[in-house]
Design an enzyme around this catalytic site. Structure first.
Site, short mmCIF file in Angstrom:
data_model
loop_
_atom_site.label_atom_id
_atom_site.label_comp_id
_atom_site.label_asym_id
_atom_site.label_seq_id
_atom_site.Cartn_x
_atom_site.Cartn_y
_atom_site.Cartn_z
N ASP A 268 -7.15 -1.64 3.44
CA ASP A 268 -6.29 -2.65 3.09
C ASP A 268 -6.62 -4.14 3.18
O ASP A 268 -5.96 -5.12 3.12
CB ASP A 268 -4.89 -2.45 3.50
CG ASP A 268 -4.35 -1.19 3.07
OD1 ASP A 268 -4.56 -0.73 1.52
OD2 ASP A 268 -3.58 -0.44 3.73
N ASP B 153 -1.79 -0.63 6.10
CA ASP B 153 -1.94 -0.31 7.38
C ASP B 153 -3.25 0.25 7.38
O ASP B 153 -3.91 0.70 8.58
CB ASP B 153 -0.98 1.05 7.55
CG ASP B 153 -1.49 2.27 6.86
OD1 ASP B 153 -1.83 1.95 5.53
OD2 ASP B 153 -1.64 3.21 7.18
N ASP C 260 0.84 -1.20 -0.10
CA ASP C 260 0.06 0.01 0.06
C ASP C 260 1.13 1.02 0.03
O ASP C 260 2.18 1.12 0.44
CB ASP C 260 -0.92 -0.28 1.22
CG ASP C 260 -1.50 1.31 1.75
OD1 ASP C 260 -2.22 1.88 0.73
OD2 ASP C 260 -1.21 1.78 2.69
P1 ADP Z 1 -5.56 5.85 -0.93
O1 ADP Z 1 -5.63 6.10 0.68
O2 ADP Z 1 -4.71 4.52 -1.12
O3 ADP Z 1 -4.95 6.81 -1.75
P2 ADP Z 1 -8.36 5.65 -1.22
O4 ADP Z 1 -9.23 4.88 -1.88
O5 ADP Z 1 -8.55 5.93 0.36
O6 ADP Z 1 -6.94 5.39 -1.41
O7 ADP Z 1 -8.63 7.21 -2.13
C1 ADP Z 1 -8.32 7.38 -3.04
C2 ADP Z 1 -8.27 8.84 -3.52
O8 ADP Z 1 -9.47 9.42 -3.53
C3 ADP Z 1 -7.16 9.48 -2.82
O9 ADP Z 1 -6.07 9.41 -3.13
C4 ADP Z 1 -7.65 10.93 -2.94
O10 ADP Z 1 -7.50 11.46 -4.20
C5 ADP Z 1 -9.23 10.85 -2.87
N1 ADP Z 1 -9.56 10.84 -1.61
C6 ADP Z 1 -10.31 10.02 -0.71
N2 ADP Z 1 -10.62 10.38 0.46
C7 ADP Z 1 -10.56 11.67 0.47
C8 ADP Z 1 -10.60 12.72 1.17
N3 ADP Z 1 -11.06 12.49 2.68
N4 ADP Z 1 -10.37 13.83 0.88
C9 ADP Z 1 -9.62 14.45 0.04
N5 ADP Z 1 -9.44 13.20 -0.87
C10 ADP Z 1 -9.71 11.92 -0.68
MG MG Z 2 -2.62 3.30 3.66
#
Ligand code: ADP
Ligand code: MG
Length: 290
Positions: free
Chosen positions: A239, A235, A38
C-alpha cells in the site's frame, strides 16, 4: 490560519489515537471527499482462516496442505498465516526454486515437481486449465472468501477457501463516514467477486479489485484526475506507493513499518473510527481558522 490552532488540532487528534505528522496533513484531511480503503488488514482483521479445502486429481487434503504450507513458509502474505496454521502438525516437504509472484502467489519445486499456489490469474498465466473448477471458484468467492488454488505439474491439486472477517467495527465506522458524505472505495489485489461480496458487507460504494501492487498508486492518480480529494487507508508494504500518492495517506497502527513511515496519519487504535475522528477534527480545526 494560525499555527496554534493547528497544533491544538494535532493534539486533539492524538487524544483519539490519531497521530498526525504535520500541519499540512491536517489541512489536506479537511478537504477530502473520497476515502480509499485497502481490504486485507484494513477493512478486515487481516487474520484469515482456511474454511474449506477441495482436492482434485488424486491429491488428498494432507498432501495439499503440505505442499501449500511448504510454499507459504517463505511468504509473509496474510494468506500464508492461514495456511501455515491449518497445516500445523503436518511434515513439510523440502522446497527449492522458491519464488514470489507479486499480486498472484508463489511457485517452487517440491519432490522434483513444479508447484504453484495463488489466484486464478496465476494458473491462467502458467497455462493451467481451471475450467472444471471455475464455477466452484465463483461460488466460493461469492461468499466473500478468497479461493487459493494449488497446482502440481500443471494440474489443479486443490482449492483452499480462506475467509478474512471484517474488523468488528468496520461497518459502524463506514456508516459514520457515509453519514459525513464521503465516497467510500475499496482497493484490493483480491478477485472482484470476493471483493464485491465483502464490500457489500462493509457498506463500500465502489470496488477496484484485481489490482496488481503497482496498480494501487495508479488507481489513486486516476481518482485524483477525476477531481477527487483522496485519502488512502492501508496497512501493507504494497500500500506504500498509494499512501504516498494520496492527498492524505493513513496507515493502520498495526501495519507494516513502511506503510506507517509513508503515511501522514497513523491510527494507533487499529480501528477505522480513527478515520472518522481524523476528518472530523481536521474540519473542526480548519473551520475555526477561517
Ligand atoms: P491483496 O493482499 O490486496 O489481496 P496482493 O497483491 O498481495 O493483494 O495479492 C493479490 C492476490 O494474489 C491475493 O488476493 C491472492 O489471491 C494471491 N496471492 C498473493 N500472494 C499469495 C500467497 N502468498 N499465497 C496465496 N495467494 C497469494
Ligand atoms: Mg492490506
Amino acid at each position: 490560519a494560525t499555527p496554534m490552532s493547528i497544533i491544538s488540532g494535532v493534539g486533539r487528534a492524538a487524544e483519539y489515537g490519531v497521530l498526525v505528522r504535520d500541519a499540512d496533513a491536517l489541512q489536506q484531511a479537511s478537504k477530502l471527499d473520497t476515502l480509499v480503503f485497502d481490504k486485507t488488514g484494513t477493512l478486515t482483521e487481516g487474520m484469515p482462516q482456511v474454511t474449506e479445502i477441495h482436492t482434485f486429481n488424486q491429491v488428498d487434503e494432507t498432501q495439499a496442505l503440505a505442499l501449500a504450507a511448504s510454499l507459504e513458509n517463505g511468504s509473509n502474505h496474510p494468506l500464508a498465516k492461514a495456511i501455515l496454521t491449518r497445516a500445523e502438525g503436518i511434515d513439510l516437504p523440502e522446497i527449492s526454486q522458491f519464488r514470489t509472484l507479486a499480486g498472484m502467489g508463489l511457485s517452487g519445486e517440491i519432490n522434483g515437481k513444479t508447484v504453484l499456489l495463488g489466484n486464478p490469474k496465476l494458473m491462467l498465466e502458467s497455462g493451467i486449465d481451471i475450467n472444471e473448477i471455475n464455477s466452484l471458484i465463483d461460488t466460493q468467492a461469492a461468499k466473500g472468501v478468497t479461493p487459493v488454488l494449488l497446482a502440481q505439474e500443471g494440474k489443479i491439486a486443490a482449492l483452499l477457501s480462506i475467509r478474512d472477517p471484517l474488523r468488528e467495527d468496520t461497518v459502524s465506522a463506514l456508516q459514520r463516514l457515509h453519514n459525513q458524505g464521503y465516497r467510500l472505495v475499496m482497493l484490493t489485489g483480491d478477485n472482484p467477486i470476493t471483493a464485491n461480496a465483502i464490500a457489500k458487507e462493509a457498506g463500500i460504494d465502489q470496488v477496484i479489485a484485481g489490482v496488481m501492487p503497482e496498480g494501487k498508486a495508479q488507481a489513486i492518480t486516476e481518482l485524483q484526475a477525476q477531481g477527487r480529494h483522496v485519502a488512502m487507508i492501508g496497512d501493507g508494504i504494497n500500500d506504500a506507493p498509494a499512501l504516498a500518492k494520496a492527498d492524505v495517506g493513513i496507515a493502520m497502527g498495526g501495519g507494516s513499518d513502511i506503510a506507517i513511515e509513508t503515511a501522514a496519519i497513523t491510527l494507533m487504535r487499529h480501528s477505522l473510527h480513527g478515520v472518522a475522528d481524523a476528518v472530523e477534527i481536521s474540519k473542526g480545526t480548519l473551520r475555526n481558522m477561517k
